[in-house]
Design an enzyme around this catalytic site. Structure first.
Site: not given
Ligand code: NAD
Length: 356
Positions: A189, A221, A245, A143, A249
């Site tokens: 990852k 994942d 992020d 980001y 959620d």
């Protein structure tokens, strides 16, 4: 002698003012019980700031937050400002504020209230007893990485982590784990990203300083899948900005409503405390929003920034009692409700359970 704390209050847009008012109601009540004076300083951010000053993060807010003990924040944004250029939109004000304040660690608890175990789309036996803390790195990663650009035939962003950035967020996660079940799962990852292997190597190194904490690693994942399959396996999840992020959620939906969960952004001297949801323009101004996420954020503020853990415990207990007694706002109204409350009535109910 009573204690005095200066709280920066950013109500923001949409339902922001309604939910923050209820958190202040509860804070004032807890202040009476524990002899604490809260001095509230209102500040502008996001859409309201754009309308008033022309920019999403006014200089008065940038300077003002640094004079406070902690910041209580509602939410920002809405369709009214969506046509603005990206750097002038409400959300860019919040990103800039976090970077300015150096709040690099985002803590998002995801717990399931027994009374609302039916509110989730998952089966009750998968959910009962879930208590996860997601520790997300907040001011680095893709980001913020440079270079970034949108061209006509391609666009790119850059995922960067420095050693210092990974070390400090890992320390936050291990310290929190020490006060919980002493388990950290670091999510990355590393099978495809160099930046993730770098992250993993540093986390392994930091873990040596916390021999009591069990460290595991998981690819993002798989973590997304495991959160839905068997969320009870997690205690503290440590992860980077973009993975956090998304995962936080997903984790939030375990609780059944986005209106229930708080968050803390800490790491510098002054923390920002806010619900995980947005400004919910679709229900703004109707006094029907669920204020519990913001009230619980005020509790996190007492715990993590002000060191008032007994007052925080009292708020957490009052929230639980309110749910146990069947008080519900509309978003959770279908689940063993005795009474459907407005936003302000819910604030009254929680405040009524705060007493000596
Ligand atoms: P949202 O979280 O605002 O709303 C999603 C859905 O959840 C809506 O149906 C809404 O009514 C409901 N909801 C959210 N909070 C609720 C509450 N307390 N009680 C009851 N229902 C609630 O997400 P969105 O609709 O994607 O975004 C709306 C605006 O909020 C956008 O402008 C977005 O950029 C902004 N946003 C801000 C923040 C922030 O301020 N930190 C975070 C996320 C989104």
């Amino acid at each position: 002698m009573s204690k005095n704390y200066k709280i920066g209050v950013i109500k923001g847009d949409g339902i922001g003012p309604e939910i923050v008012d209820e958190a202040i109601k509860v804070l004032n009540k807890v202040g009476q019980v524990f002899d604490i004076d809260f001095e509230y300083k209102r500040m502008l951010l996001g859409g309201e700031a754009i309308d008033t000053t022309g920019v999403p993060l006014p200089i008065e807010t940038k300077e003002g937050v640094m004079l406070c003990d902690a910041i209580l924040f509602g939410a920002i944004g809405g369709p009214k400002w969506d046509m603005l250029e990206r750097h002038l939109r409400p959300e860019s004000g919040l990103l800039a504020l976090r970077a300015h304040m150096g709040t690099f660690a985002n803590l998002r608890p995801a717990m399931v209230y027994d009374e609302l175990v039916d509110a989730s789309t998952l089966k009750p036996d998968v959910l009962q007893g879930v208590d996860i803390m997601v520790v997300r790195e907040l001011t680095g990663g893709i980001y913020f990485g440079q270079p970034r650009e949108q061209l006509e035939d391609r666009a790119y962003n850059t995922m960067i982590y420095t050693k210092e950035e990974v070390k400090r967020i890992a320390h936050v996660a291990f310290e929190i784990a020490m006060k919980r079940d002493k388990r950290v799962c670091s999510v990355d990852k590393a099978n495809v990203l160099e930046v993730s292997q770098f992250w993993r190597d540093i986390v392994i190194d930091i873990a040596k300083g916390y021999p009591e904490v069990e460290l595991s690693h998981m690819y993002v994942d798989n973590a997304a899948m495991q959160l839905i399959r068997n969320p009870k396996q997690f205690d503290v999840i440590l992860t980077g900005n973009i993975f956090g992020d998304i995962l936080s959620d997903a984790a939030s939906m375990l609780s059944g409503s986005i209106g229930l969960l708080p968050s803390a952004s800490i790491g510098s001297q002054i923390g920002i405390y806010e619900p995980i949801h947005g400004s919910a323009p679709d229900i703004a101004g109707q006094n029907i929003a669920n204020p519990l996420a913001t009230i619980s954020s005020a509790s996190m503020m007492l715990r993590y920034s002000l060191g008032e853990s007994k007052a925080a415990d009292m708020i957490d207990e009052a929230v639980k009692m309110s749910l146990k007694e069947g008080y519900r706002t509309g978003d959770i109204g279908a689940y063993s409700a005795k009474e459907i409350c407005s936003c302000s009535q819910m604030g009254d109910v929680v405040a009524s359970y705060i007493k000596d």
